[in-house]
Design a protein around this motif. Structure first.
Motif, PDB file in Angstrom:
ATOM      1  N   HIS A  52       0.731  -1.297   0.133  1.00 26.40           N
ATOM      2  CA  HIS A  52      -0.056   0.141   0.030  1.00 26.40           C
ATOM      3  C   HIS A  52       0.921   1.184   0.048  1.00 26.40           C
ATOM      4  O   HIS A  52       0.424   2.176  -0.608  1.00 26.40           O
ATOM      5  CB  HIS A  52      -1.068   0.006   1.167  1.00 26.40           C
ATOM      6  N   ARG A  53       2.198   1.102   0.485  1.00 25.23           N
ATOM      7  CA  ARG A  53       2.909   2.333   0.812  1.00 25.23           C
ATOM      8  C   ARG A  53       3.515   2.893  -0.604  1.00 25.23           C
ATOM      9  O   ARG A  53       4.116   3.699  -0.741  1.00 25.23           O
ATOM     10  CB  ARG A  53       4.045   2.167   1.814  1.00 25.23           C
ATOM     11  N   HIS A  54       3.599   2.001  -1.327  1.00 23.45           N
ATOM     12  CA  HIS A  54       4.138   2.089  -2.859  1.00 23.45           C
ATOM     13  C   HIS A  54       3.449   1.641  -3.886  1.00 23.45           C
ATOM     14  O   HIS A  54       3.690   0.787  -4.904  1.00 23.45           O
ATOM     15  CB  HIS A  54       5.686   1.288  -2.765  1.00 23.45           C
ATOM     16  N   PRO A  55       2.415   2.584  -4.445  1.00 23.25           N
ATOM     17  CA  PRO A  55       1.538   2.382  -5.308  1.00 23.25           C
ATOM     18  C   PRO A  55       2.139   3.014  -6.461  1.00 23.25           C
ATOM     19  O   PRO A  55       2.972   4.067  -6.683  1.00 23.25           O
ATOM     20  CB  PRO A  55       0.096   3.111  -5.018  1.00 23.25           C
ATOM     21  N   GLU A  56       1.890   2.446  -7.893  1.00 19.90           N
ATOM     22  CA  GLU A  56       2.425   2.671  -9.031  1.00 19.90           C
ATOM     23  C   GLU A  56       1.227   2.553 -10.255  1.00 19.90           C
ATOM     24  O   GLU A  56       0.761   1.588 -10.135  1.00 19.90           O
ATOM     25  CB  GLU A  56       3.493   2.155  -9.390  1.00 19.90           C
ATOM     26  N   PRO A  57       0.965   3.622 -10.841  1.00 19.54           N
ATOM     27  CA  PRO A  57      -0.101   3.425 -11.856  1.00 19.54           C
ATOM     28  C   PRO A  57       0.352   2.432 -12.977  1.00 19.54           C
ATOM     29  O   PRO A  57       1.495   2.144 -12.903  1.00 19.54           O
ATOM     30  CB  PRO A  57      -0.197   5.011 -12.329  1.00 19.54           C
ATOM     31  N   ALA A  58      -0.444   2.287 -13.883  1.00 15.06           N
ATOM     32  CA  ALA A  58      -0.701   1.614 -14.919  1.00 15.06           C
ATOM     33  C   ALA A  58       0.610   1.686 -15.942  1.00 15.06           C
ATOM     34  O   ALA A  58       1.274   2.793 -16.259  1.00 15.06           O
ATOM     35  CB  ALA A  58      -1.584   1.790 -15.949  1.00 15.06           C
ATOM     36  N   TRP A  59       1.517   0.469 -16.160  1.00 13.73           N
ATOM     37  CA  TRP A  59       2.589   0.343 -16.930  1.00 13.73           C
ATOM     38  C   TRP A  59       3.765   1.333 -16.145  1.00 13.73           C
ATOM     39  O   TRP A  59       4.756   1.360 -16.879  1.00 13.73           O
ATOM     40  CB  TRP A  59       2.293   1.003 -18.356  1.00 13.73           C
ATOM     41  N   ARG A  60       3.733   1.498 -15.047  1.00 11.09           N
ATOM     42  CA  ARG A  60       4.787   2.083 -14.285  1.00 11.09           C
ATOM     43  C   ARG A  60       5.088   1.091 -12.905  1.00 11.09           C
ATOM     44  O   ARG A  60       5.709   1.829 -11.903  1.00 11.09           O
ATOM     45  CB  ARG A  60       4.490   3.539 -13.805  1.00 11.09           C
ATOM     46  N   GLU A  61       4.566  -0.081 -12.832  1.00  6.45           N
ATOM     47  CA  GLU A  61       4.480  -0.878 -11.871  1.00  6.45           C
ATOM     48  C   GLU A  61       6.086  -1.568 -11.592  1.00  6.45           C
ATOM     49  O   GLU A  61       6.277  -2.535 -11.470  1.00  6.45           O
ATOM     50  CB  GLU A  61       3.454  -1.773 -11.751  1.00  6.45           C
ATOM     51  N   PHE A  62       7.166  -0.823 -11.694  1.00  5.66           N
ATOM     52  CA  PHE A  62       8.442  -1.406 -11.690  1.00  5.66           C
ATOM     53  C   PHE A  62       8.780  -1.780 -10.259  1.00  5.66           C
ATOM     54  O   PHE A  62       9.054  -2.925 -10.090  1.00  5.66           O
ATOM     55  CB  PHE A  62       9.441  -0.274 -12.036  1.00  5.66           C
ATOM     56  N   SER A  63       8.639  -0.815  -9.258  1.00  2.00           N
ATOM     57  CA  SER A  63       9.106  -1.353  -8.010  1.00  2.00           C
ATOM     58  C   SER A  63       7.984  -2.480  -7.774  1.00  2.00           C
ATOM     59  O   SER A  63       8.433  -3.561  -6.740  1.00  2.00           O
ATOM     60  CB  SER A  63       8.934  -0.153  -6.931  1.00  2.00           C
ATOM     61  N   THR A  64       6.833  -2.312  -7.548  1.00  2.22           N
ATOM     62  CA  THR A  64       5.777  -3.286  -7.473  1.00  2.22           C
ATOM     63  C   THR A  64       6.146  -4.854  -8.162  1.00  2.22           C
ATOM     64  O   THR A  64       6.083  -5.731  -7.251  1.00  2.22           O
ATOM     65  CB  THR A  64       4.390  -2.867  -7.917  1.00  2.22           C
ATOM     66  N   THR A  65       6.310  -4.704  -9.337  1.00  6.10           N
ATOM     67  CA  THR A  65       6.710  -5.918  -9.945  1.00  6.10           C
ATOM     68  C   THR A  65       7.891  -6.559  -9.413  1.00  6.10           C
ATOM     69  O   THR A  65       8.153  -7.808  -9.088  1.00  6.10           O
ATOM     70  CB  THR A  65       6.819  -5.762 -11.616  1.00  6.10           C
ATOM     71  N   ALA A  66       9.191  -5.652  -8.916  1.00  3.55           N
ATOM     72  CA  ALA A  66      10.105  -6.292  -8.506  1.00  3.55           C
ATOM     73  C   ALA A  66       9.877  -6.733  -7.270  1.00  3.55           C
ATOM     74  O   ALA A  66      10.388  -7.840  -6.825  1.00  3.55           O
ATOM     75  CB  ALA A  66      11.004  -5.134  -8.283  1.00  3.55           C
ATOM     76  N   ARG A  67       9.208  -6.261  -6.193  1.00  7.28           N
ATOM     77  CA  ARG A  67       8.689  -6.887  -5.009  1.00  7.28           C
ATOM     78  C   ARG A  67       8.066  -8.293  -5.224  1.00  7.28           C
ATOM     79  O   ARG A  67       8.128  -9.243  -4.236  1.00  7.28           O
ATOM     80  CB  ARG A  67       7.952  -5.743  -4.367  1.00  7.28           C
ATOM     81  N   LEU A  68       7.010  -8.221  -6.146  1.00 11.30           N
ATOM     82  CA  LEU A  68       6.297  -9.262  -6.423  1.00 11.30           C
ATOM     83  C   LEU A  68       7.310 -10.584  -6.811  1.00 11.30           C
ATOM     84  O   LEU A  68       7.145 -11.740  -6.344  1.00 11.30           O
ATOM     85  CB  LEU A  68       5.315  -9.179  -7.646  1.00 11.30           C
ATOM     86  N   VAL A  69       8.337 -10.259  -7.750  1.00 12.64           N
ATOM     87  CA  VAL A  69       9.184 -11.189  -8.217  1.00 12.64           C
ATOM     88  C   VAL A  69      10.123 -11.765  -6.800  1.00 12.64           C
ATOM     89  O   VAL A  69      10.420 -13.032  -6.759  1.00 12.64           O
ATOM     90  CB  VAL A  69      10.214 -10.696  -9.178  1.00 12.64           C
ATOM     91  N   GLU A  70      10.285 -10.564  -5.984  1.00  7.02           N
ATOM     92  CA  GLU A  70      11.134 -11.317  -4.869  1.00  7.02           C
ATOM     93  C   GLU A  70      10.330 -12.230  -4.152  1.00  7.02           C
ATOM     94  O   GLU A  70      10.913 -13.217  -3.479  1.00  7.02           O
ATOM     95  CB  GLU A  70      11.491  -9.953  -4.066  1.00  7.02           C
ATOM     96  N   GLU A  71       9.099 -11.823  -3.774  1.00  9.66           N
ATOM     97  CA  GLU A  71       8.168 -12.759  -3.052  1.00  9.66           C
ATOM     98  C   GLU A  71       8.024 -14.173  -3.596  1.00  9.66           C
ATOM     99  O   GLU A  71       8.082 -15.298  -3.279  1.00  9.66           O
ATOM    100  CB  GLU A  71       6.987 -12.032  -2.886  1.00  9.66           C
ATOM    101  N   ILE A  72       7.858 -14.006  -5.116  1.00 13.98           N
ATOM    102  CA  ILE A  72       7.589 -15.356  -5.828  1.00 13.98           C
ATOM    103  C   ILE A  72       8.962 -16.389  -5.951  1.00 13.98           C
ATOM    104  O   ILE A  72       8.699 -17.338  -5.715  1.00 13.98           O
ATOM    105  CB  ILE A  72       7.157 -15.000  -7.089  1.00 13.98           C
ATOM    106  N   ARG A  73      10.206 -15.505  -6.024  1.00 10.31           N
ATOM    107  CA  ARG A  73      11.240 -16.484  -5.881  1.00 10.31           C
ATOM    108  C   ARG A  73      11.453 -17.094  -4.464  1.00 10.31           C
ATOM    109  O   ARG A  73      11.835 -18.249  -4.401  1.00 10.31           O
ATOM    110  CB  ARG A  73      12.560 -15.622  -6.389  1.00 10.31           C
ATOM    111  N   ALA A  74      11.082 -16.445  -3.340  1.00 11.59           N
ATOM    112  CA  ALA A  74      11.140 -16.930  -2.282  1.00 11.59           C
ATOM    113  C   ALA A  74      10.234 -18.272  -1.912  1.00 11.59           C
ATOM    114  O   ALA A  74      10.282 -19.219  -1.126  1.00 11.59           O
ATOM    115  CB  ALA A  74      11.026 -16.119  -0.976  1.00 11.59           C
ATOM    116  N   VAL A  75       9.182 -18.147  -2.715  1.00  9.10           N
ATOM    117  CA  VAL A  75       8.100 -19.178  -2.626  1.00  9.10           C
ATOM    118  C   VAL A  75       8.688 -20.294  -3.392  1.00  9.10           C
ATOM    119  O   VAL A  75       8.476 -21.512  -2.883  1.00  9.10           O
ATOM    120  CB  VAL A  75       6.819 -18.648  -3.329  1.00  9.10           C
ATOM    121  N   GLY A  76       9.177 -20.124  -4.490  1.00 14.02           N
ATOM    122  CA  GLY A  76       9.682 -21.273  -5.289  1.00 14.02           C
ATOM    123  C   GLY A  76       8.845 -21.685  -6.313  1.00 14.02           C
ATOM    124  O   GLY A  76       7.812 -22.384  -6.052  1.00 14.02           O
ATOM    125  N   VAL A  77       9.020 -21.450  -7.667  1.00 14.99           N
ATOM    126  CA  VAL A  77       7.995 -21.719  -8.812  1.00 14.99           C
ATOM    127  C   VAL A  77       8.694 -22.446  -9.854  1.00 14.99           C
ATOM    128  O   VAL A  77       9.860 -22.548 -10.031  1.00 14.99           O
ATOM    129  CB  VAL A  77       7.059 -20.468  -9.173  1.00 14.99           C
TER     130      VAL A  77
END
Length: 444
Positions: free
Chosen positions: A17-42
């Protein structure tokens, strides 16, 4: 991030919630998601142009993206990921391959809105220190909760004995209708037996679940541009072709487009600007508009009539008009078979005290691209709503969610996925889903 996602739903949602990014600018958001997904292991993780064809994107921004990239860089985003997202190719798809079984997709959206978040003392994000840190930008529609669900469900399925293929679409640019199309056209949508899309709230309170929406409006966003000829408004007004006058004619006539006998249509011009000074005949006008319809065909009718209106208005005043479709989405209804299954599952989830099998949506959502793709390929899809007490409406500066609904959403989604696995293949029926015992009428 060694602590399980399920044990930090609130802190994860607040961080997003602290780091919202509008459409096609979700750079930090995507990076955070990837970090979490890698920790899960897919088994497969695709980011940006690896997740879809960039040429299929809609409503792509012309704004300078570098400030958003730089902010993500300052927050520690993986430089290799930022390079992969060059040009605003944000978002990700995570895949679990777990042997023979159904192919199930889950779609969650990730973008924020250009809204300045409230600083009022009674606004929980401000009072508890997780208000947006980006001026003029806010998660005012609950996408922070949606991402939290997507990650937690991915983790739960990864740690289970699930058999089949599970795909989570972390979709960018929902608010502009720009991200659903490329993900629906991607290889990751191939062969899905079932698709679940989900939203929080939408005027349904905490403890309530809508198992599937019906009648989402097909929609298109359009840019209207009128080019005329400038002239001195006092000395030689007759030498000008007044784009502002043509714009006024367009606006008046657009609201006079006939309704259609086959169903509901909507036309709106939400932004209009023209001219440079009081003594200059305006040579250019620009409008942002939309057309909607109860069906895709009705939306096309409204869109075609709007195009005819602006071009005829321009011609009447000696001007030229351009009509550019920025984004659009079709109508796709939830399948009654999945509505019935989700209704049954949700009725057994702790904290859920009311289940509504179906409700009219009355708005538009580009998740319908994925729903339509799965349905045309022979699969089933539903768009469910997990209720939350939100103090004000979506898309307002004081929007917030009841964090009790975070756990509700995870449980409903995980249990629905496991039940789909158990019942696969889910038999098709002609009848609509029957209400569970405690369900009432609902909708927005």
């Amino acid at each position: 991030m060694t602590e399980p996602i399920r044990d930090r739903l609130v802190s994860l949602r607040r961080s997003l919630h602290r780091h919202p990014e509008p459409a096609w600018r979700e750079f930090s958001t995507t990076a955070r998601l990837v970090e979490e997904i890698r920790a899960v292991g897919v088994d497969e993780l695709a980011v940006g142009p690896d997740a879809y064809d960039p040429a299929d994107r809609m409503a792509v921004t012309d704004d300078d993206l570098e400030p958003w990239v730089e902010r993500a860089r300052e927050r520690g985003a993986d430089p290799a990921l930022l390079e992969r997202m060059t040009g605003g190719n944000t978002g990700a798809v995570a895949v679990l391959e777990r042997g023979e079984g159904p192919a199930i997709g889950l779609r969650v959206d990730i973008d924020g809105l250009f809204i300045e978040e409230s600083t009022d003392a009674d606004h929980d994000p401000a009072a508890e220190g997780f208000r947006s840190e980006i001026d003029g930008t806010m998660h005012a529609c609950g996408h922070d909760a949606h991402m939290t669900w997507g990650l937690a469900v991915l983790e739960a399925i990864a740690e289970s004995d699930f058999a089949g293929r599970f795909v989570v679409f972390f979709q960018p640019a929902e608010e502009t209708g720009g991200g659903g199309c490329p993900m629906a056209k991607s290889e990751f949508a191939d062969g899905l037996d079932y698709l679940l899309a989900v939203h929080v709230g939408l005027d349904h309170p905490t403890g309530e679940v809508v198992a599937g929406i019906e009648k989402p409006l097909a929609m298109c966003h359009v840019d209207l541009t009128i080019e005329g000829t400038s002239a001195h408004a006092g000395k030689a007004p007759n030498e000008g072709d007044n784009a502002m006058h043509a714009m006024g004619t367009t606006i008046e006539n657009a609201y006079g487009i006939p309704r259609h006998s086959d169903g509901m249509t909507r036309v709106n011009i939400g932004k209009a600007e023209a001219g440079t000074a009081s003594n200059v005949i305006a040579e250019r006008a620009h409008m942002e508009a939309e057309a909607r319809g109860e069906t895709t065909e009705l939306m096309e009718y409204a869109k075609e009539r709007l195009e005819r209106t602006v071009k005829n208005a321009a011609r009447m005043h000696g001007c030229r008009a351009e009509f550019d479709v920025v984004s659009e989405s079709p109508r796709a209804d939830s399948d009654p078979e999945l509505q019935a299954l989700v209704s049954e599952v949700a009725g057994e989830v702790r904290g859920i005290d009311r289940v509504i099998p179906a409700a009219d949506f009355g708005a538009s959502e580009d998740a319908t691209f994925l729903m339509d793709r799965v349905q045309r390929d022979g699969g089933l899809a539903t768009y469910l709503i997990v209720g939350t007490d939100h103090p004000t409406s979506h898309h307002t500066p004081t929007f917030d969610v009841d964090e009790a609904s975070l756990e509700h959403g995870v449980d409903v989604l995980v249990d629905s996925i496991r039940e789909l696995e158990r019942r696969h293949p889910v038999a098709r029926t002609e009848a609509a889903a029957e209400p569970v015992a405690d369900a009432g009428e609902g909708g927005e």
